[in-house]
Write an enzyme that holds these catalytic residues in place. Structure first.
Site, mmCIF file in Angstrom:
data_model
loop_
_atom_site.group_PDB
_atom_site.id
_atom_site.type_symbol
_atom_site.label_atom_id
_atom_site.label_comp_id
_atom_site.label_asym_id
_atom_site.label_seq_id
_atom_site.Cartn_x
_atom_site.Cartn_y
_atom_site.Cartn_z
ATOM 1 N N TRP A 136 23.618 -18.429 7.999
ATOM 2 C CA TRP A 136 24.160 -19.548 7.222
ATOM 3 C C TRP A 136 23.886 -20.879 7.906
ATOM 4 O O TRP A 136 23.609 -21.875 7.242
ATOM 5 C CB TRP A 136 25.652 -19.359 6.946
ATOM 6 C CG TRP A 136 25.897 -18.192 6.046
ATOM 7 C CD1 TRP A 136 26.531 -17.028 6.353
ATOM 8 C CD2 TRP A 136 25.478 -18.046 4.675
ATOM 9 N NE1 TRP A 136 26.523 -16.171 5.280
ATOM 10 C CE2 TRP A 136 25.898 -16.763 4.238
ATOM 11 C CE3 TRP A 136 24.778 -18.865 3.780
ATOM 12 C CZ2 TRP A 136 25.645 -16.297 2.943
ATOM 13 C CZ3 TRP A 136 24.532 -18.399 2.491
ATOM 14 C CH2 TRP A 136 24.957 -17.132 2.091
ATOM 15 N N ASP A 206 31.093 -25.656 8.879
ATOM 16 C CA ASP A 206 31.154 -24.741 7.738
ATOM 17 C C ASP A 206 32.184 -23.675 8.116
ATOM 18 O O ASP A 206 31.926 -22.835 8.977
ATOM 19 C CB ASP A 206 29.769 -24.114 7.517
ATOM 20 C CG ASP A 206 29.778 -23.021 6.454
ATOM 21 O OD1 ASP A 206 30.851 -22.739 5.878
ATOM 22 O OD2 ASP A 206 28.700 -22.437 6.198
ATOM 23 N N LYS A 230 36.683 -16.304 0.217
ATOM 24 C CA LYS A 230 37.055 -15.346 1.267
ATOM 25 C C LYS A 230 38.567 -15.442 1.529
ATOM 26 O O LYS A 230 39.300 -14.520 1.228
ATOM 27 C CB LYS A 230 36.246 -15.582 2.537
ATOM 28 C CG LYS A 230 34.753 -15.216 2.362
ATOM 29 C CD LYS A 230 33.909 -16.326 2.814
ATOM 30 C CE LYS A 230 32.421 -16.252 2.704
ATOM 31 N NZ LYS A 230 31.672 -15.165 2.178
HETATM 32 C C1 LIG Z 1 29.613 -19.009 6.561
HETATM 33 C C2 LIG Z 1 29.095 -19.127 5.160
HETATM 34 N N1 LIG Z 1 28.547 -20.281 4.766
HETATM 35 C C3 LIG Z 1 28.060 -20.443 3.519
HETATM 36 C C4 LIG Z 1 28.093 -19.422 2.591
HETATM 37 C C5 LIG Z 1 27.558 -19.644 1.215
HETATM 38 O O1 LIG Z 1 28.615 -19.880 0.386
HETATM 39 P P1 LIG Z 1 28.490 -20.131 -1.170
HETATM 40 O O2 LIG Z 1 28.098 -18.815 -1.778
HETATM 41 O O3 LIG Z 1 29.860 -20.587 -1.545
HETATM 42 O O4 LIG Z 1 27.449 -21.169 -1.405
HETATM 43 C C6 LIG Z 1 28.683 -18.193 2.959
HETATM 44 C C7 LIG Z 1 28.765 -17.090 1.989
HETATM 45 O O5 LIG Z 1 29.087 -15.967 2.280
HETATM 46 C C8 LIG Z 1 29.176 -18.045 4.272
HETATM 47 O O6 LIG Z 1 29.734 -16.894 4.666
#
Ligand SMILES: Cc1ncc(COP(=O)(O)O)c(C=O)c1O
Length: 395
Positions: A136, A206, A230
């Site tokens: 991520w 994030d 989550k």
């Molecule tokens: C740490 C992290 N950042 C970003 C995301 C992406 O999130 P989204 O699907 O809300 O764009 C996730 C998705 O699992 C994640 O775990």
């Protein structure tokens, strides 16, 4: 796996979704309760508290005697406005958000924040630093690279993202636009135990997969973002907590919806927000408050993760934990078994026992148990029992 459960505890356990059935074979088995609650270890969207779902069901068709579902209400109505403001107030209260920060409800997921952060905070002539601790953060960096100058402030990719870098490994200039970290790495199962002091460089995090799971000091951050799916509620809402001076500093010539300013000025009601998702987030926050707040939830999360990590530590040649112990995540426990065949047998067996979501992310394989706030201790104990039994069978 055999454990006597008195009448009282059966009722308690039933509420959390587990019943131990002794009738089938004389051997105790974990089955789903009459309420059909799965033993849900999904990584996101993930388990929500049963009480929250039940309350939402009660209010689904007629919210508070209005004769309408929250989904059917005008987002400009007094009733909805009260839900909206109460949810924002609960975010402030539970996370200890100080004055001088805006709490925003946006759309587009954490993935849109990968772009909005550099659009708003990465001006020409400056560079933004990214700490790479997993897939991520790589994605966040890739998006920023489209929009301005970036650098990798630290990376643990060479060691397969088994750990979080130490503060001394992170390098950035005092004039950097910001430093970006991913507080919990959902795929690799690592988590920052504490955050580096980056002053005067703004720290952006994030927190999609560990927000509200443990106490944080919001003052350390210029901006925090998290997809809701989550620990906060259903997908469709993205929570952003941002320092007001950062919002004011951002360029004004961005598309309207992509400026934090637009949402801050309009209390996240510039356009139609994801009203039902925000209502659900409000219910989840009330549930957290009822549990005793973030400290109480953190204590329970430590207990839950401790159950699973203990099995890994007791059987280091069988359950191969991915994360280095000091970088372990409380939210996502990742491990492998010695062979692909054993992994398959483990996952198939778990599925047959009613466990859901234990496969590792499709990019890395293996096993992953996601233990978000709403996953009950009893479900973690059932997983622990399953792991212990499986190990014994293959001694
Ligand atoms: C740490 C992290 N950042 C970003 C995301 C992406 O999130 P989204 O699907 O809300 O764009 C996730 C998705 O699992 C994640 O775990």
């Amino acid at each position: 796996m055999t454990r006597e459960i008195g009448r009282k505890s059966v009722l308690e356990v039933r509420r959390s979704g587990i019943v131990k059935d002794k009738r089938a074979s004389g051997k105790e088995q974990t089955i789903m309760s009459q309420g059909k609650r799965a033993l849900n270890f999904n990584a996101g969207p993930a388990a929500l508290p049963l009480e929250v779902l039940e309350q939402a069901r009660e209010e689904f068709v007629d919210f508070g005697g209005t004769g309408m579902s929250v989904m059917e209400m005008s987002h400009r109505s007094k009733t909805y406005e009260a839900i909206h403001n109460e949810t924002a107030a609960l975010v402030r209260e539970l996370l200890g958000v100080p004055e001088g920060y805006d709490v925003l409800f946006l759309q587009g997921g954490a993935s849109l924040q990968f772009a909005m952060v550099p659009m708003n905070f990465l001006p020409k002539g400056k560079a933004a630093g990214y700490v790479l601790t997993g897939s991520w953060s790589e994605k966040a960096l890739k998006e920023a690279q489209r929009l301005g100058e970036t650098f990798v402030a630290a990376s643990t990719k060479d060691g397969h993202y088994r750990r979080i870098p130490g503060a001394e490994e992170i390098s950035f200039g005092k004039d950097s636009a910001y430093l970006h970290v991913t507080s919990n790495n959902t795929i690799y199962g690592t988590e920052w135990a504490s955050f580096p002091d980056t002053d005067p460089v703004p720290l952006v995090a994030d927190m999609s997969s560990d927000i509200l799971s443990r106490k944080i000091d919001v003052r350390q951050f210029a901006l925090i973002y998290a997809g809701a799916q989550k620990n906060l509620g259903p997908s469709g809402v993205t929570l952003v907590i941002v320092r007001k001076d950062m919002v004011e500093r951002a360029p004004e010539d961005l598309p309207t919806m992509l400026q934090y300013r637009t949402h801050a000025k309009n209390n996240s009601l510039y356009n139609t927000p994801p009203t039902f998702g925000i209502y659900m987030m409000g219910l989840v926050l009330k549930w957290v408050k009822g549990q005793g707040g973030v400290e109480a939830v953190e204590r329970r999360n430590r207990e839950k993760a401790g159950l699973i990590y203990k099995v890994i530590d007791d059987n280091p040649d069988f359950y191969l934990g991915h994360a280095e112990p000091t970088s372990r995540s409380l939210m996502n426990v990742t491990f492998r078994l010695p062979t692909p065949e054993l992994e398959k047998e483990f996952l198939d067996g778990a599925k047959a026992e009613g466990f859901v979501g234990l496969n590792g992310h499709r990019s890395v394989g293996g096993c992953r148990a996601s233990l978000y706030n709403a996953v009950p201790v009893e479900h973690c104990a059932a997983l622990r029992d399953y792991m212990v039994e499986f190990r014994k069978k293959h001694a």
